[in-house]
Motif scaffolding. Structure first.
Motif, mmCIF file in Angstrom:
data_model
loop_
_atom_site.group_PDB
_atom_site.id
_atom_site.type_symbol
_atom_site.label_atom_id
_atom_site.label_comp_id
_atom_site.label_asym_id
_atom_site.label_seq_id
_atom_site.Cartn_x
_atom_site.Cartn_y
_atom_site.Cartn_z
ATOM 1 N N ALA A 1 7.761 24.094 -99.614
ATOM 2 C CA ALA A 1 7.052 24.400 -100.860
ATOM 3 C C ALA A 1 8.044 24.633 -101.995
ATOM 4 O O ALA A 1 7.825 24.195 -103.130
ATOM 5 N N THR A 2 9.127 25.330 -101.689
ATOM 6 C CA THR A 2 10.190 25.564 -102.667
ATOM 7 C C THR A 2 11.512 25.123 -102.056
ATOM 8 O O THR A 2 11.683 25.115 -100.832
ATOM 9 N N PHE A 3 12.451 24.792 -102.932
ATOM 10 C CA PHE A 3 13.762 24.325 -102.467
ATOM 11 C C PHE A 3 14.648 25.555 -102.235
ATOM 12 O O PHE A 3 15.494 25.903 -103.049
ATOM 13 N N ASN A 4 14.433 26.212 -101.088
ATOM 14 C CA ASN A 4 15.159 27.438 -100.771
ATOM 15 C C ASN A 4 16.433 27.138 -99.992
ATOM 16 O O ASN A 4 16.849 25.986 -99.852
ATOM 17 N N SER A 5 17.064 28.168 -99.457
ATOM 18 C CA SER A 5 18.343 27.995 -98.751
ATOM 19 C C SER A 5 18.181 27.180 -97.460
ATOM 20 O O SER A 5 19.084 26.431 -97.078
ATOM 21 N N GLN A 6 17.038 27.313 -96.795
ATOM 22 C CA GLN A 6 16.815 26.508 -95.589
ATOM 23 C C GLN A 6 16.707 25.030 -95.925
ATOM 24 O O GLN A 6 17.220 24.179 -95.199
ATOM 25 N N ALA A 7 16.057 24.721 -97.029
ATOM 26 C CA ALA A 7 15.951 23.328 -97.458
ATOM 27 C C ALA A 7 17.320 22.784 -97.861
ATOM 28 O O ALA A 7 17.645 21.625 -97.579
ATOM 29 N N GLN A 8 18.142 23.618 -98.484
ATOM 30 C CA GLN A 8 19.483 23.192 -98.867
ATOM 31 C C GLN A 8 20.350 22.913 -97.643
ATOM 32 O O GLN A 8 21.104 21.941 -97.613
ATOM 33 N N GLU A 9 20.235 23.779 -96.630
ATOM 34 C CA GLU A 9 20.985 23.561 -95.394
ATOM 35 C C GLU A 9 20.535 22.280 -94.695
ATOM 36 O O GLU A 9 21.367 21.511 -94.192
ATOM 37 N N LEU A 10 19.232 22.062 -94.662
ATOM 38 C CA LEU A 10 18.705 20.843 -94.053
ATOM 39 C C LEU A 10 19.189 19.612 -94.806
ATOM 40 O O LEU A 10 19.607 18.624 -94.191
ATOM 41 N N LEU A 11 19.176 19.684 -96.122
ATOM 42 C CA LEU A 11 19.625 18.549 -96.930
ATOM 43 C C LEU A 11 21.115 18.277 -96.728
ATOM 44 O O LEU A 11 21.525 17.129 -96.533
ATOM 45 N N ALA A 12 21.931 19.321 -96.725
ATOM 46 C CA ALA A 12 23.378 19.139 -96.573
ATOM 47 C C ALA A 12 23.717 18.581 -95.193
ATOM 48 O O ALA A 12 24.480 17.609 -95.078
ATOM 49 N N GLY A 13 23.169 19.162 -94.161
ATOM 50 C CA GLY A 13 23.449 18.681 -92.809
ATOM 51 C C GLY A 13 22.886 17.305 -92.545
ATOM 52 O O GLY A 13 23.540 16.448 -91.952
ATOM 53 N N GLY A 14 21.678 17.079 -93.013
ATOM 54 C CA GLY A 14 21.038 15.786 -92.801
ATOM 55 C C GLY A 14 21.730 14.667 -93.546
ATOM 56 O O GLY A 14 21.931 13.572 -93.013
ATOM 57 N N LEU A 15 22.112 14.930 -94.793
ATOM 58 C CA LEU A 15 22.829 13.908 -95.557
ATOM 59 C C LEU A 15 24.199 13.621 -94.954
ATOM 60 O O LEU A 15 24.638 12.467 -94.918
ATOM 61 N N ALA A 16 24.877 14.660 -94.480
ATOM 62 C CA ALA A 16 26.185 14.443 -93.849
ATOM 63 C C ALA A 16 26.049 13.546 -92.618
ATOM 64 O O ALA A 16 26.831 12.607 -92.428
ATOM 65 N N LEU A 17 25.053 13.824 -91.799
ATOM 66 C CA LEU A 17 24.837 13.021 -90.595
ATOM 67 C C LEU A 17 24.431 11.593 -90.943
ATOM 68 O O LEU A 17 25.022 10.628 -90.435
ATOM 69 N N CYS A 18 23.449 11.443 -91.812
ATOM 70 C CA CYS A 18 22.942 10.106 -92.150
ATOM 71 C C CYS A 18 23.984 9.265 -92.859
ATOM 72 O O CYS A 18 24.171 8.086 -92.532
ATOM 73 N N LEU A 19 24.680 9.850 -93.827
ATOM 74 C CA LEU A 19 25.660 9.081 -94.579
ATOM 75 C C LEU A 19 26.870 8.709 -93.728
ATOM 76 O O LEU A 19 27.425 7.622 -93.884
ATOM 77 N N SER A 20 27.272 9.594 -92.828
ATOM 78 C CA SER A 20 28.386 9.234 -91.952
ATOM 79 C C SER A 20 27.981 8.121 -90.988
ATOM 80 O O SER A 20 28.759 7.186 -90.749
ATOM 81 N N LEU A 21 26.768 8.171 -90.473
ATOM 82 C CA LEU A 21 26.287 7.111 -89.592
ATOM 83 C C LEU A 21 26.177 5.790 -90.340
ATOM 84 O O LEU A 21 26.595 4.739 -89.835
#
Length: 125
Positions: free
Chosen positions: A79-99
């Motif tokens: 619902a809001t872009f909180n710290s959990q969403a930021q962690e998910l975005l950072a980790g997910g982007l790192a994994l996806c972009l490296s792959l």
């Protein structure tokens, strides 16, 4: 051993490392999927077959794109872009972009016309 001679093998080594990490994270001694992935990547490192290299890299690209879409789908549930969403975005982007990066380097390497099939023993020279 010269680092320049190992650099073309970097995507295969990193995919092999990811397979080993997956195997240990699962915690199963006998993990058929991890064993199959390990054997496929080891075969690719040893024989450097062009067709299997293109298939592995294409599968990596497709999986990376799928994971990127799954990441954005998960982010839309917040619902809001909180710290959990930021962690998910950072980790997910790192994994996806490296792959995606590793897969595209591997695809480009095996698609090039000047590719000559050599095995791993050629690096020792």
């Amino acid at each position: 051993m010269n680092l320049k001679k190992l650099l073309p093998y970097l995507p295969e080594f990193l995919f092999l490392d990811a397979t080993i990490i997956y195997w240990f994270v699962e915690g199963l001694v006998f993990n058929p999927l991890a064993i199959i992935l390990f054997v496929i990547m080891l075969q690719q490192l040893l024989f450097r077959a062009r067709v299997s290299g293109l298939i592995i890299s294409s599968a990596g690209l497709l999986i990376g794109l799928y994971l990127l879409l799954a990441l954005f789908s998960e982010l839309s549930e917040f619902a809001t872009f909180n710290s959990q969403a930021q962690e998910l975005l950072a980790g997910g982007l790192a994994l996806c972009l490296s792959l995606l990066t590793l897969s595209s380097f591997m695809f480009k390497k095996y698609l090039s016309s000047d590719f000559s099939s050599k095995n791993l023993k050629a690096i020792k020279a």
